[in-house]
Write a protein that holds these residues in place. Structure first.
Motif, PDB file in Angstrom:
ATOM      1  N   HIS A   3     -15.234 -30.521  16.527  1.00  0.00           N
ATOM      2  CA  HIS A   3     -15.427 -30.943  15.099  1.00  0.00           C
ATOM      3  C   HIS A   3     -14.552 -30.075  14.621  1.00  0.00           C
ATOM      4  O   HIS A   3     -14.115 -29.007  14.973  1.00  0.00           O
ATOM      5  CB  HIS A   3     -16.550 -29.837  14.161  1.00  0.00           C
ATOM      6  CG  HIS A   3     -17.641 -30.816  15.272  1.00  0.00           C
ATOM      7  ND1 HIS A   3     -18.381 -31.389  14.718  1.00  0.00           N
ATOM      8  CD2 HIS A   3     -18.395 -30.668  16.413  1.00  0.00           C
ATOM      9  CE1 HIS A   3     -19.975 -31.686  15.897  1.00  0.00           C
ATOM     10  NE2 HIS A   3     -19.216 -31.063  15.944  1.00  0.00           N
ATOM     11  N   ILE A   5     -11.814 -28.945  11.586  1.00  0.00           N
ATOM     12  CA  ILE A   5     -11.998 -28.244  10.030  1.00  0.00           C
ATOM     13  C   ILE A   5     -10.508 -27.566   9.487  1.00  0.00           C
ATOM     14  O   ILE A   5     -10.614 -26.743  10.051  1.00  0.00           O
ATOM     15  CB  ILE A   5     -13.103 -27.406   9.752  1.00  0.00           C
ATOM     16  CG1 ILE A   5     -14.192 -27.909  10.632  1.00  0.00           C
ATOM     17  CG2 ILE A   5     -13.066 -27.255   8.145  1.00  0.00           C
ATOM     18  CD1 ILE A   5     -15.489 -27.269  11.045  1.00  0.00           C
ATOM     19  N   ARG A  12      -5.237 -32.454  10.899  1.00  0.00           N
ATOM     20  CA  ARG A  12      -6.435 -33.227  11.902  1.00  0.00           C
ATOM     21  C   ARG A  12      -6.160 -34.191  12.540  1.00  0.00           C
ATOM     22  O   ARG A  12      -6.152 -34.497  13.570  1.00  0.00           O
ATOM     23  CB  ARG A  12      -7.483 -33.691  10.277  1.00  0.00           C
ATOM     24  CG  ARG A  12      -7.832 -32.469   9.621  1.00  0.00           C
ATOM     25  CD  ARG A  12      -9.416 -32.997   8.752  1.00  0.00           C
ATOM     26  NE  ARG A  12      -8.916 -34.341   7.918  1.00  0.00           N
ATOM     27  CZ  ARG A  12      -8.249 -34.242   6.527  1.00  0.00           C
ATOM     28  NH1 ARG A  12      -7.790 -33.017   6.273  1.00  0.00           N
ATOM     29  NH2 ARG A  12      -8.042 -35.452   5.991  1.00  0.00           N
ATOM     30  N   THR A  28     -13.586 -35.362  12.155  1.00  0.00           N
ATOM     31  CA  THR A  28     -12.725 -34.499  11.357  1.00  0.00           C
ATOM     32  C   THR A  28     -13.534 -34.683   9.973  1.00  0.00           C
ATOM     33  O   THR A  28     -13.777 -35.009   9.741  1.00  0.00           O
ATOM     34  CB  THR A  28     -11.143 -35.196  11.385  1.00  0.00           C
ATOM     35  OG1 THR A  28     -11.268 -36.426  10.424  1.00  0.00           O
ATOM     36  CG2 THR A  28     -10.721 -35.207  12.605  1.00  0.00           C
ATOM     37  N   TYR A  29     -13.130 -32.956   9.346  1.00  0.00           N
ATOM     38  CA  TYR A  29     -13.426 -32.103   7.699  1.00  0.00           C
ATOM     39  C   TYR A  29     -12.421 -31.819   7.867  1.00  0.00           C
ATOM     40  O   TYR A  29     -11.440 -31.633   7.878  1.00  0.00           O
ATOM     41  CB  TYR A  29     -14.920 -31.327   8.718  1.00  0.00           C
ATOM     42  CG  TYR A  29     -15.736 -31.978   9.669  1.00  0.00           C
ATOM     43  CD1 TYR A  29     -16.918 -33.086   8.611  1.00  0.00           C
ATOM     44  CD2 TYR A  29     -15.634 -32.022  10.385  1.00  0.00           C
ATOM     45  CE1 TYR A  29     -17.596 -33.047   9.856  1.00  0.00           C
ATOM     46  CE2 TYR A  29     -16.449 -32.345  11.652  1.00  0.00           C
ATOM     47  CZ  TYR A  29     -17.480 -32.601  11.272  1.00  0.00           C
ATOM     48  OH  TYR A  29     -18.741 -33.226  12.153  1.00  0.00           O
ATOM     49  N   SER A  30     -12.374 -32.368   5.980  1.00  0.00           N
ATOM     50  CA  SER A  30     -10.814 -31.826   5.816  1.00  0.00           C
ATOM     51  C   SER A  30     -11.148 -30.395   4.480  1.00  0.00           C
ATOM     52  O   SER A  30     -10.479 -30.100   3.806  1.00  0.00           O
ATOM     53  CB  SER A  30     -10.571 -32.464   4.260  1.00  0.00           C
ATOM     54  OG  SER A  30     -12.241 -33.440   3.603  1.00  0.00           O
ATOM     55  N   SER A  31     -12.565 -29.819   5.080  1.00  0.00           N
ATOM     56  CA  SER A  31     -12.980 -28.638   4.245  1.00  0.00           C
ATOM     57  C   SER A  31     -14.300 -28.206   4.788  1.00  0.00           C
ATOM     58  O   SER A  31     -15.364 -29.176   5.819  1.00  0.00           O
ATOM     59  CB  SER A  31     -13.588 -29.046   2.719  1.00  0.00           C
ATOM     60  OG  SER A  31     -14.630 -29.250   2.549  1.00  0.00           O
ATOM     61  N   GLN A  34     -17.527 -29.715   3.417  1.00  0.00           N
ATOM     62  CA  GLN A  34     -18.427 -31.053   4.484  1.00  0.00           C
ATOM     63  C   GLN A  34     -18.298 -30.796   5.808  1.00  0.00           C
ATOM     64  O   GLN A  34     -19.203 -31.247   5.807  1.00  0.00           O
ATOM     65  CB  GLN A  34     -16.595 -32.248   4.640  1.00  0.00           C
ATOM     66  CG  GLN A  34     -16.752 -33.507   4.487  1.00  0.00           C
ATOM     67  CD  GLN A  34     -15.376 -33.983   4.925  1.00  0.00           C
ATOM     68  OE1 GLN A  34     -14.315 -33.587   5.351  1.00  0.00           O
ATOM     69  NE2 GLN A  34     -15.467 -35.258   4.859  1.00  0.00           N
ATOM     70  N   PHE A  35     -18.386 -30.261   6.157  1.00  0.00           N
ATOM     71  CA  PHE A  35     -18.887 -29.632   7.390  1.00  0.00           C
ATOM     72  C   PHE A  35     -19.982 -29.652   7.370  1.00  0.00           C
ATOM     73  O   PHE A  35     -20.845 -29.685   8.080  1.00  0.00           O
ATOM     74  CB  PHE A  35     -17.544 -28.721   8.111  1.00  0.00           C
ATOM     75  CG  PHE A  35     -18.693 -28.336   9.993  1.00  0.00           C
ATOM     76  CD1 PHE A  35     -18.296 -29.201  11.012  1.00  0.00           C
ATOM     77  CD2 PHE A  35     -19.424 -26.800  10.223  1.00  0.00           C
ATOM     78  CE1 PHE A  35     -19.083 -28.518  12.319  1.00  0.00           C
ATOM     79  CE2 PHE A  35     -20.108 -26.661  10.874  1.00  0.00           C
ATOM     80  CZ  PHE A  35     -19.765 -27.959  12.344  1.00  0.00           C
ATOM     81  N   THR A  37     -21.338 -30.105   4.936  1.00  0.00           N
ATOM     82  CA  THR A  37     -22.966 -31.214   4.424  1.00  0.00           C
ATOM     83  C   THR A  37     -23.380 -31.519   5.937  1.00  0.00           C
ATOM     84  O   THR A  37     -24.237 -32.143   5.878  1.00  0.00           O
ATOM     85  CB  THR A  37     -21.918 -31.712   3.597  1.00  0.00           C
ATOM     86  OG1 THR A  37     -21.917 -31.117   2.708  1.00  0.00           O
ATOM     87  CG2 THR A  37     -23.039 -33.285   3.549  1.00  0.00           C
ATOM     88  N   ALA A  38     -22.277 -32.151   6.559  1.00  0.00           N
ATOM     89  CA  ALA A  38     -23.033 -32.595   7.977  1.00  0.00           C
ATOM     90  C   ALA A  38     -23.480 -31.723   8.771  1.00  0.00           C
ATOM     91  O   ALA A  38     -24.726 -32.628   9.291  1.00  0.00           O
ATOM     92  CB  ALA A  38     -21.035 -33.545   8.620  1.00  0.00           C
TER      93      ALA A  38
END
Length: 196
Positions: A3, A5, A12, A28-31, A34-35, A37-38
């Motif tokens: 993962h 981030i 990324r 990939t996560y931009s913030s 966002q991670f 939330t996943a």
């Protein structure tokens, strides 16, 4: 699953490509948000292990703050965190390692060394996942099944277990079958192997 981030698209993409070059699946996560939330989705850990590459400095939720949240949820054993930063901050690195981070890399970093550490973190995560699964299976046993399990692990035969617990041999056989089913093993040797 790796993962990644980081708030920078280029980083990324680069890290994702690097992971794929080692046959490591990556998301990939931009913030940090966002991670999270996943992470709020039903948690399905990868049987090959999970690891987080986490940028220290991001807008809103910093990498350190996200790490603190993961630590509070007791997820850092199953999700080892490797911090990445472009801003040399040795005290921050030392502090994060003391608090359970897996490693800390300054940008620019050596690609091979980073991916070697990612693979080590994935292996650690895989072991933690297996240990957690065995623990959960043990917790699913009834009190009587745990008594029978202890005697099985001592190498006792069904008749001896029945005499010791004051139950019929048939009842011991039923408990033994339930234990093997719940622990997902076929033999006492296999059972001993996952509990050592």
């Amino acid at each position: 699953m790796l993962h990644i981030i980081d708030d920078e698209d280029v980083i990324r993409d680069s890290l994702s490509w690097l992971a794929r070059s080692r046959q490591i699946a990556a998301m990939t996560y931009s913030s940090g948000e966002q991670f999270l939330t996943a992470l709020d989705q039903p948690l399905r850990f990868d049987s090959a292990g999970d690891c987080i590459l986490l940028d220290v400095r991001m807008p809103q939720l910093s990498g350190i703050s996200l790490f603190d949240l993961l630590s509070e949820k007791k997820l850092t054993k199953r999700l080892p965190v490797i911090f990445l930063t472009g801003h040399g901050d040795v005290p921050m690195a030392v502090d994060s390692l003391k608090r359970g981070a897996f490693d800390f890399f300054e940008k620019p970093f050596n690609d091979n060394k980073l991916m070697d550490r990612v693979q080590e973190a994935l292996a650690l995560s895989r072991e933690a996942g297996l240990a957690a699964a065995v623990h959960d299976r043990l917790e699913s046993l009834s009190a009587r099944e745990k008594e029978v399990l202890d005697l099985i692990l001592q190498g006792k035969m069904n008749k001896v277990i029945a005499d010791h617990l004051g139950i019929s041999m048939r009842t011991v056989e039923v408990h033994r079958a339930h234990i093997f089913d719940k622990m997902q093993v076929k033999t006492a040797v296999e059972l001993a192997g996952i509990l050592k």
